[in-house]
Design a protein around this motif. Structure first.
Motif, mmCIF file in Angstrom:
data_model
loop_
_atom_site.group_PDB
_atom_site.id
_atom_site.type_symbol
_atom_site.label_atom_id
_atom_site.label_comp_id
_atom_site.label_asym_id
_atom_site.label_seq_id
_atom_site.Cartn_x
_atom_site.Cartn_y
_atom_site.Cartn_z
ATOM 1 N N CYS A 1 -1.776 7.479 0.727
ATOM 2 C CA CYS A 1 -2.787 8.193 0.043
ATOM 3 C C CYS A 1 -3.010 9.516 0.954
ATOM 4 O O CYS A 1 -3.572 9.748 1.810
ATOM 5 N N HIS B 1 -2.565 0.794 6.251
ATOM 6 C CA HIS B 1 -4.008 0.761 5.615
ATOM 7 C C HIS B 1 -4.838 -0.015 6.648
ATOM 8 O O HIS B 1 -4.818 -1.113 6.710
ATOM 9 N N THR C 1 -10.871 3.717 1.241
ATOM 10 C CA THR C 1 -9.834 4.693 1.597
ATOM 11 C C THR C 1 -10.626 6.034 1.928
ATOM 12 O O THR C 1 -11.313 6.526 1.223
ATOM 13 N N ASN D 1 -5.167 0.450 -3.133
ATOM 14 C CA ASN D 1 -4.829 0.169 -1.964
ATOM 15 C C ASN D 1 -5.711 -0.710 -1.147
ATOM 16 O O ASN D 1 -5.182 -1.645 -0.464
ATOM 17 N N ASP D 2 -6.878 -0.402 -1.419
ATOM 18 C CA ASP D 2 -7.929 -1.364 -0.889
ATOM 19 C C ASP D 2 -8.009 -2.729 -1.454
ATOM 20 O O ASP D 2 -8.243 -3.634 -0.463
ATOM 21 N N CYS E 1 1.004 -1.278 0.073
ATOM 22 C CA CYS E 1 -0.102 -0.069 -0.012
ATOM 23 C C CYS E 1 0.836 1.367 -0.058
ATOM 24 O O CYS E 1 1.883 1.242 0.606
#
Length: 122
Positions: free
Chosen positions: A13, A72, A89, A98-99, A10
């Protein structure tokens, strides 16, 4: 293909990027097929099954370690024989790659908890 996502990390963000569109989110979801798109494709969710409360709790503990290592943090609820994980996110109020990376890592953790713990240095 989920393993390809699971090999990524990840990335931070900071916001200011648009969330994935529903079509983009579905494309990623095909790489994490056990996850369901929820709330107009703004989050993904999966319910993991375990034989008892202790197994569910152990998974949640390992998932927490993984989440800290990745930076994350999913929403997790659990009880006797299950753990439900929800990913999105928050900074962009929707889904990001990333999720799906985290989803793939959690899938791998559920499939092979010892190997994932070793990969994370635990």
């Amino acid at each position: 293909m989920a393993s390809a996502l699971a090999e990524k990390n990840c990335t931070p963000c900071r916001g200011g990027v648009p969330p994935l569109t529903p079509v983009e989110a579905e494309g990623y979801r095909t790489q994490a097929p056990d996850w369901t798109l929820m709330d107009d494709a703004t989050r993904i969710e999966r319910r993991f099954r375990f034989k008892d409360f202790g197994e569910a709790f152990a998974f949640v503990a390992r998932a927490a370690e993984l989440a800290d290592a990745e930076g994350h943090h999913p929403d997790i609820t659990f009880g006797w024989g299950y753990a439900a994980v929800s990913l999105r996110t928050k900074k962009i109020k929707g889904l990001h790659e990333n999720d799906f990376i985290m989803a793939a890592k959690l899938d791998r953790l559920a499939d092979d908890p010892v190997a994932e713990t070793a990969r994370q240095g635990g």
